[in-house]
Design a protein around this motif. Structure first.
Motif, PDB file in Angstrom:
ATOM      1  N   GLN A  11       0.714  -1.143   0.024  1.00  7.65           N
ATOM      2  CA  GLN A  11      -0.181   0.015   0.022  1.00  7.65           C
ATOM      3  C   GLN A  11       0.925   1.351   0.100  1.00  7.65           C
ATOM      4  N   CYS A  12       2.133   1.168   0.015  1.00  7.02           N
ATOM      5  CA  CYS A  12       3.057   2.163  -0.093  1.00  7.02           C
ATOM      6  C   CYS A  12       2.907   3.174  -1.512  1.00  7.02           C
ATOM      7  N   ALA A  13       2.972   4.353  -1.283  1.00  2.00           N
ATOM      8  CA  ALA A  13       2.905   5.204  -2.553  1.00  2.00           C
ATOM      9  C   ALA A  13       3.942   4.841  -3.645  1.00  2.00           C
ATOM     10  N   SER A  29       4.791  13.727  11.349  1.00  2.00           N
ATOM     11  CA  SER A  29       4.541  14.536  12.575  1.00  2.00           C
ATOM     12  C   SER A  29       3.516  14.179  13.055  1.00  2.00           C
ATOM     13  N   ALA A  30       2.550  13.429  12.445  1.00  2.00           N
ATOM     14  CA  ALA A  30       1.187  12.815  13.183  1.00  2.00           C
ATOM     15  C   ALA A  30       1.736  11.678  14.041  1.00  2.00           C
ATOM     16  N   VAL A  31       2.495  10.831  13.267  1.00  2.00           N
ATOM     17  CA  VAL A  31       2.900   9.600  14.223  1.00  2.00           C
ATOM     18  C   VAL A  31       3.809  10.213  15.195  1.00  2.00           C
ATOM     19  N   GLY A  32       4.656  11.250  15.300  1.00  2.00           N
ATOM     20  CA  GLY A  32       5.398  11.597  16.257  1.00  2.00           C
ATOM     21  C   GLY A  32       4.619  12.083  17.331  1.00  2.00           C
ATOM     22  N   ARG A  54       5.940   1.736  11.170  1.00  2.00           N
ATOM     23  CA  ARG A  54       6.800   0.651  10.244  1.00  2.00           C
ATOM     24  C   ARG A  54       6.822   1.442   8.712  1.00  2.00           C
ATOM     25  N   TYR A  55       5.898   2.276   8.531  1.00  2.00           N
ATOM     26  CA  TYR A  55       5.684   2.887   7.053  1.00  2.00           C
ATOM     27  C   TYR A  55       6.157   4.295   6.960  1.00  2.00           C
ATOM     28  N   MET A  56       6.986   4.713   7.991  1.00  2.00           N
ATOM     29  CA  MET A  56       7.520   6.249   8.002  1.00  2.00           C
ATOM     30  C   MET A  56       8.213   6.522   6.610  1.00  2.00           C
ATOM     31  N   SER A  57       9.159   5.640   5.929  1.00  3.85           N
ATOM     32  CA  SER A  57       9.848   6.146   5.204  1.00  3.85           C
ATOM     33  C   SER A  57       9.139   6.245   3.648  1.00  3.85           C
ATOM     34  N   ASN A  58       7.714   5.545   3.701  1.00  2.00           N
ATOM     35  CA  ASN A  58       7.211   5.521   2.116  1.00  2.00           C
ATOM     36  C   ASN A  58       5.678   5.205   2.569  1.00  2.00           C
ATOM     37  N   PRO A  59       4.861   6.198   3.293  1.00  2.00           N
ATOM     38  CA  PRO A  59       3.500   5.760   3.461  1.00  2.00           C
ATOM     39  C   PRO A  59       2.721   6.133   2.503  1.00  2.00           C
ATOM     40  N   GLY A  60       1.535   5.384   2.419  1.00  2.00           N
ATOM     41  CA  GLY A  60       0.675   5.238   1.414  1.00  2.00           C
ATOM     42  C   GLY A  60      -0.756   6.013   2.004  1.00  2.00           C
TER      43      GLY A  60
END
Length: 67
Positions: A11-13, A29-32, A54-60
């Motif tokens: 599901q990553c972008a 920012s929201a996760v932090g 887990r998906y901080m580097s490439n979220p979808g």
């Protein structure tokens, strides 16, 4: 986390349009901010935060909806 969220790396972008859209979303920012709340007062958020982090580097878009 709600049971209807089934997050995966698929599901990553991937497309340029998705990458551009997600670059404007304040995902990290929201996760932090949620992690700060988890550490300070809400330990019940720990599992959900570990999943979305887990998906901080490439979220979808689905990852953003989960946050």
């Amino acid at each position: 986390m709600a049971p209807h969220f089934k997050l995966s790396a698929k599901q990553c972008a991937e497309t340029d349009a998705e990458l551009e859209y997600m670059s404007k979303v304040p995902y990290s920012s929201a996760v932090g901010s949620l992690m700060y709340a988890m550490v300070c007062s809400r330990p019940d958020l720990s599992h959900a935060m570990s999943v979305v982090a887990r998906y901080m580097s490439n979220p979808g878009k689905e990852h953003w909806k989960a946050v």
